[in-house]
Design a protein around this motif. Structure first.
Motif, mmCIF file in Angstrom:
data_model
loop_
_atom_site.group_PDB
_atom_site.id
_atom_site.type_symbol
_atom_site.label_atom_id
_atom_site.label_comp_id
_atom_site.label_asym_id
_atom_site.label_seq_id
_atom_site.Cartn_x
_atom_site.Cartn_y
_atom_site.Cartn_z
ATOM 1 N N UNK A 163 -12.662 -14.168 30.316
ATOM 2 C CA UNK A 163 -12.566 -13.569 28.938
ATOM 3 C C UNK A 163 -13.471 -12.660 28.658
ATOM 4 N N UNK A 164 -13.441 -11.661 27.690
ATOM 5 C CA UNK A 164 -14.317 -10.739 27.329
ATOM 6 C C UNK A 164 -15.668 -11.269 26.751
ATOM 7 N N UNK A 165 -16.845 -10.905 27.022
ATOM 8 C CA UNK A 165 -17.946 -11.783 26.400
ATOM 9 C C UNK A 165 -18.297 -10.777 25.198
ATOM 10 N N UNK B 287 -22.159 -11.530 18.280
ATOM 11 C CA UNK B 287 -22.752 -12.652 17.492
ATOM 12 C C UNK B 287 -24.346 -12.753 17.991
ATOM 13 N N UNK B 288 -24.593 -12.795 19.285
ATOM 14 C CA UNK B 288 -25.961 -13.150 19.517
ATOM 15 C C UNK B 288 -26.772 -11.966 19.271
ATOM 16 N N UNK B 289 -26.664 -10.695 19.366
ATOM 17 C CA UNK B 289 -27.133 -9.434 18.906
ATOM 18 C C UNK B 289 -27.428 -9.497 17.673
ATOM 19 N N UNK B 290 -26.518 -9.905 16.834
ATOM 20 C CA UNK B 290 -26.486 -9.703 15.193
ATOM 21 C C UNK B 290 -27.512 -10.805 14.698
ATOM 22 N N UNK B 291 -27.355 -12.059 15.399
ATOM 23 C CA UNK B 291 -28.527 -13.120 14.759
ATOM 24 C C UNK B 291 -29.963 -12.794 15.506
ATOM 25 N N UNK B 292 -30.049 -12.009 16.466
ATOM 26 C CA UNK B 292 -31.502 -11.632 16.963
ATOM 27 C C UNK B 292 -31.862 -10.392 15.957
ATOM 28 N N UNK C 57 -24.018 -23.360 18.449
ATOM 29 C CA UNK C 57 -23.092 -22.985 19.494
ATOM 30 C C UNK C 57 -23.488 -22.020 20.648
ATOM 31 N N UNK C 58 -24.718 -21.564 20.686
ATOM 32 C CA UNK C 58 -25.152 -20.496 21.765
ATOM 33 C C UNK C 58 -26.748 -20.303 21.549
ATOM 34 N N UNK C 59 -27.346 -20.025 22.662
ATOM 35 C CA UNK C 59 -28.714 -19.778 22.465
ATOM 36 C C UNK C 59 -29.200 -18.636 23.372
ATOM 37 N N UNK C 60 -30.575 -18.188 23.227
ATOM 38 C CA UNK C 60 -31.095 -17.210 23.781
ATOM 39 C C UNK C 60 -32.221 -17.754 24.394
ATOM 40 N N UNK C 61 -32.867 -17.449 25.568
ATOM 41 C CA UNK C 61 -34.057 -17.643 26.239
ATOM 42 C C UNK C 61 -34.757 -16.361 26.605
ATOM 43 N N UNK C 62 -36.085 -16.415 26.593
ATOM 44 C CA UNK C 62 -36.900 -15.511 27.157
ATOM 45 C C UNK C 62 -37.964 -15.789 28.273
ATOM 46 N N UNK C 63 -38.009 -15.013 29.213
ATOM 47 C CA UNK C 63 -39.034 -15.410 30.120
ATOM 48 C C UNK C 63 -39.454 -14.146 31.059
ATOM 49 N N UNK C 64 -40.378 -14.177 31.953
ATOM 50 C CA UNK C 64 -41.111 -12.985 32.295
ATOM 51 C C UNK C 64 -40.508 -12.738 33.862
ATOM 52 N N UNK C 65 -39.673 -13.311 34.488
ATOM 53 C CA UNK C 65 -39.171 -13.015 35.752
ATOM 54 C C UNK C 65 -37.646 -13.109 35.703
#
Length: 167
Positions: free
Chosen positions: A9-11, A17-22, A147-155
């Motif tokens: 299915x298309x994401x 939604x994710x970019x909106x909350x960020x 219902x979803x999340x976002x992570x930030x890392x260096x690699x």
């Protein structure tokens, strides 16, 4: 319609939604690489089925036991395109025993160009989960939303897998 759209299915609505909350939280990710997207499944049968199908549209970078369950990562031949971004890596975790998840896109991860502690300090009002700072390989910080999340890392995940394979 891309092969990933046909398979999962298309994401687009998930990413909208994710970019909106960020944006609402004041986090500008325009200069960060959207490293990969994660797709969760509810049971092991579906995990095995999708793993087989994803191998037809991408290359298995690796499948490792993490937290007691396998997680497969694929580099897609045709990326997921979203606005100006191309997402080539898809992460597919098997469900954890006793922790069922609804099937669907679950999180994305960004590679950032600054120490994670400095990044978190820029947003003191946000409830970052920082337990991932203790990871020996590719520490991360994360935000959870409904219902979803976002992570930030260096690699990037692909680079981490390359390093682990070389070790």
């Amino acid at each position: 319609m891309t092969p990933i759209d046909q398979l999962l299915g298309a994401p687009t609505s998930f990413l909208d939604q994710l970019f909106s909350v960020l944006a609402n939280d004041g986090i500008d990710v325009s200069n960060y690489e959207l490293d990969h997207i994660c797709y969760r499944v509810a049971d092991h049968e579906r995990y095995e089925d999708l793993k087989t199908n994803l191998a037809g549209i991408g290359h298995l970078l690796g499948e490792n036991l993490i937290g007691g369950r396998p997680i497969a990562s694929f580099r897609l031949r045709e990326p997921i395109r979203y606005q100006e971004r191309e997402i080539y890596v898809l992460e597919l975790p098997a469900p954890k025993a006793g922790s069922p998840y609804p099937e669907g896109f679950e999180h994305v991860e960004f590679v950032i160009d600054q120490p994670l502690e400095d990044f978190v300090a820029r947003f003191p009002a946000l409830p970052f989960k920082t337990h991932g700072l203790a990871k020996a390989i590719n520490a991360d910080v994360q935000l959870s939303y409904d219902g979803f999340g976002v992570k930030f890392h260096r690699q990037s995940l692909e680079e981490v897998i390359r390093q682990e394979d070389a070790a």
